[in-house]
Every structure is written in structure tokens, then in C-alpha cells.
Design an enzyme around this catalytic site. Structure first.
Site, PDB file in Angstrom:
ATOM      1  N   ASP A 195       0.154  -0.651   2.245  1.00  0.00           N
ATOM      2  CA  ASP A 195      -0.633  -1.858   2.012  1.00  0.00           C
ATOM      3  C   ASP A 195      -1.945  -1.730   2.791  1.00  0.00           C
ATOM      4  O   ASP A 195      -1.931  -1.560   4.013  1.00  0.00           O
ATOM      5  CB  ASP A 195       0.180  -3.067   2.500  1.00  0.00           C
ATOM      6  CG  ASP A 195      -0.495  -4.381   2.149  1.00  0.00           C
ATOM      7  OD1 ASP A 195      -1.322  -4.396   1.228  1.00  0.00           O
ATOM      8  OD2 ASP A 195      -0.180  -5.383   2.810  1.00  0.00           O
TER       9      ASP A 195
ATOM     10  N   ASP B  64      -4.322  -3.138  -3.717  1.00  0.00           N
ATOM     11  CA  ASP B  64      -4.238  -2.624  -2.351  1.00  0.00           C
ATOM     12  C   ASP B  64      -2.806  -2.344  -1.896  1.00  0.00           C
ATOM     13  O   ASP B  64      -2.551  -2.247  -0.705  1.00  0.00           O
ATOM     14  CB  ASP B  64      -4.916  -3.596  -1.377  1.00  0.00           C
ATOM     15  CG  ASP B  64      -4.106  -4.843  -1.156  1.00  0.00           C
ATOM     16  OD1 ASP B  64      -3.392  -5.262  -2.083  1.00  0.00           O
ATOM     17  OD2 ASP B  64      -4.164  -5.387  -0.044  1.00  0.00           O
ATOM     18  N   GLU B  65      -1.896  -2.213  -2.832  1.00  0.00           N
ATOM     19  CA  GLU B  65      -0.494  -2.117  -2.437  1.00  0.00           C
ATOM     20  C   GLU B  65       0.268  -1.204  -3.404  1.00  0.00           C
ATOM     21  O   GLU B  65       0.095  -1.308  -4.618  1.00  0.00           O
ATOM     22  CB  GLU B  65       0.101  -3.527  -2.536  1.00  0.00           C
ATOM     23  CG  GLU B  65       1.224  -3.832  -1.617  1.00  0.00           C
ATOM     24  CD  GLU B  65       1.740  -5.234  -1.893  1.00  0.00           C
ATOM     25  OE1 GLU B  65       2.956  -5.380  -1.965  1.00  0.00           O
ATOM     26  OE2 GLU B  65       0.935  -6.166  -2.048  1.00  0.00           O
TER      27      GLU B  65
HETATM   28 MG   LIG Z   1      -3.251  -5.754   1.828  1.00  0.00          MG
END
Ligand SMILES: [Mg+2]
Length: 348
Positions: A6, A104-105
Site C-alpha cells: 500500500d 495505490d494498493e
Molecule cells: Mg495508500
């Protein structure tokens, strides 16, 4: 063995990288604040902004009230998507078996590449290093026996964290956490759990004291899921985007042919290869396609579909050979190429 990655305060961190003068001061990415009259919400903010109790999802007007001197930037999605793509390429250099859940993950299934948890730790720190070197961004990584444990692990030491939770430690790792740290348990669920136990600030341990029957009666089908989650159980799989929709083989004859024995032997051979590849994939098949190309380069196909099922050679051959016979009777001329393809069930 799953690795969850993340990016730390992603949009805001990318903006800091683009404009280093924003670093070290409160930075909010989101709607326009219009001196506190703006509508819309905070997308992301950096850690300095969090000191002013600014959070993702908060109305931008409130963020402005909390810290009018913060830098407010609009969301530059194109920029973040580009960076996200670069990060995907870096992840792919580690494994193709990953599932991106947002910009973002991502979850990486690393059981094939990490034989044990110390290798997993090295994979995690190498990945962090690569992203820092190539993109100048930090991220947090968690490794655990399933997606849920990995995610809680990566969240647990943000920013720039690396947390490895061995299976023997999973239960201990989650038992004292706040129930809200369990992915999938939001404020509504939390509130109903608090009502059941007549208690606030619930931990995972508290929720474990509720019986499966009681959870089922309150939450219906979700009850079982909550029961399992607080016990560290999560069997959801990493669904790789790059997973093939189908696999197939083709064979071109040395010379265009009408020889039935040659055709059927070649067909058996490629059916065996496709069946083996499908078994290797360990996925259900929903259709079989047979291709036949004539001397004149005309391609003819025949397809049969059925309820998704695991296939073997016999099944594939029996279904496929009928399609082949149809194609051969439709085409009187010599054959240049034959092929077999299986289509995987989508939700598999
Ligand atoms: Mg994040």
C-alpha cells in the site's frame, strides 16, 4: 503466502515528489476549499495535515477550518495513474501473480517465489527499495498467510512499514486490534457489534466472544464471514488481472493434408497439451473452440459451451473431436492447420 503493498498517502506523496516545497508542511489533495465554502471532500493528505485532524473523505470545508494554511491541491488523476502504472511494472518484476485493488494498493501471491517467511521479508524489502529508487516514493508492506492478515500487517506500521506475520503468530497478531482494523468492518457493523456486546471500543477478542449463531441472526449471510475474519480466516484468492482468459494450441502441418490419421493424431496431441495446461491452471472451463484452417487460409471455428467445470483429456477430446468432424465435413479441401482452445469461466 500473501504480500500486501500500500503506497503511503499516495496522491499527496506524489505531489510532494513533484514539488518538494510542499514537503514538511500540511498538504491536502481534493476538492477546492474556496476559503471554507467549498463542497466535496479530501482525497488524501500528508502526515503533517493529519496532525490537524484532517482525514481522507472529510468535507473539504472542514479540512479548511482545521488548517486554513495548508496547501490545497486539486486531484491530478492523470499524474497518479501514470505513477501507479510504473509501480505495477515494478510489482510485475517480482511476480505476475498480483491483484491491483486500487491505484495505490495490490496483493501479491508469493507462495511460489517465497519458500519461507524470511524470503518473504526479503522480497518485501527489495520491493520497497525498488519503488523508492525508481519512483522516490515510500510504501508499506505486510506479509501474512492470507489477504486479510497481509493487509492488517501493512496498515499496522504506516508509513514506510514492513511487517511479517507468520501463520503461528496470526491469531496473536489480530486479537488485540480494534475491530475496525479488520478489513470489511465499517462503522455500521461496528455499531451493531457494540450493541450486541453493550460495549464500546471493541477489540477483535471482544467480537470473538459472540457465537456464530448470534452473528448469523444479526448479520445474515455476513455473520459467518465476520465470525471467520475475527479468527484470522480469509480464503479469498489473489485474482490476477493478467490471468489468461483462454489457452490453446495450434499445429500447422508440414504439407496441407486430408489424411484422417494424420489429422486425428495431431488433434490428440494438441488436445493432450491443452488439457495438461488447463489442469495446470487449476481453473474451470466453460467453452471449447476448435479451429481449422484450409489451404486457402480460410479459418473456420466451431465452439461448444457448457456449465463451468474442471476438464481432463477425455472430456476435452470427446467434445473437441465432434467439433473437428463438423469442420472437416464442412471443408472438403486439404487442411493447413488445426487448433484447440479452452475458455476459462470468468468468475473462476
Ligand atoms: Mg495508500
Amino acid at each position: 503466502m500473501i504480500l500486501h503493498i500500500d503506497m503511503d498517502y499516495f496522491f499527496a506523496q506524489v505531489e510532494e515528489r513533484e514539488n518538494p516545497r510542499f514537503s514538511g508542511k500540511p498538504l491536502v489533495v481534493g476538492a477546492e476549499p474556496k476559503e471554507g465554502r467549498g463542497r466535496g471532500v479530501v482525497s488524501t493528505c500528508n502526515y503533517e495535515a493529519r496532525k490537524y485532524k484532517i482525514r481522507s473523505g472529510m468535507p473539504i470545508s472542514r479540512a479548511y477550518k482545521n488548517c486554513p494554511d495548508a496547501t490545497f491541491l486539486p486531484v491530478n488523476m492523470k499524474l497518479y495513474e501514470g505513477v501507479s502504472e510504473n509501480i505495477s511494472r515494478i510489482i510485475e518484476s517480482v511476480t505476475k501473480n498480483y491483484e491491483k485493488v486500487s491505484l495505490d494498493e495490490a496483493y501479491l501471491d508469493i507462495k511460489e517465489i517465497a519458500k519461507n517467511y524470511s524470503t518473504a521479508e526479503r522480497i518485501g524489502s527489495d520491493l520497497k527499495k525498488l519503488i523508492l529508487e525508481r519512483e522516490s516514493l515510500t510504501c508499506s508492506v505486510g506479509v501474512g498467510e492470507n489477504k486479510m492478515i497481509a493487509k492488517i500487517a501493512s496498515e499496522s506500521e504506516k508509513p514506510d512499514g514492513l511487517v511479517i506475520v507468520k501463520p503461528c503468530d496470526s491469531s496473536r497478531f489480530i486479537v488485540s486490534r480494534s475491530i475496525r482494523e479488520i478489513p470489511g468492518i465499517g462503522p455500521k457493523t461496528e455499531k451493531r457489534l457494540q450493541e450486541i456486546l453493550s460495549k464500546g471500543n471493541l477489540t477483535v477478542k471482544d467480537v470473538r466472544s459472540i457465537s456464530k449463531e448470534q452473528l448469523n441472526s444479526v448479520f445474515g449471510k455476513r455473520g459467518e464471514d465476520i465470525y471467520n475474519r475475527v479468527r484470522g480466516v480469509d480464503d479469498s484468492q489473489v485474482v490476477s488481472e493478467k490471468k489468461a482468459k483462454s489457452i490453446g494450441r495450434e499445429e500447422t502441418f508440414d504439407k496441407d493434408t486430408l489424411d484422417p490419421e494424420k489429422i486425428i493424431n495431431t488433434f490428440r496431441k494438441i488436445v493432450a497439451e491443452v488439457a495438461e495446461a488447463a489442469i495446470e491452471e487449476d481453473r474451470k472451463v466453460k467453452s471449447i473452440v476448435v479451429v481449422c484452417r484450409s489451404m486457402e487460409y480460410e479459418t473456420h471455428t466451431r465452439q461448444v459451451s457448457f456449465g463451468p467445470q474442471v476438464i481432463d483429456f477425455d472430456f476435452l477430446y470427446k467434445k473437441g473431436v465432434r467439433l473437428l468432424l463438423h469442420l472437416l465435413t464442412e471443408n472438403s479441401g486439404p487442411i493447413r492447420l488445426i487448433g484447440v482452445r479452452v475458455l476459462f469461466a470468468v468468475d473462476d
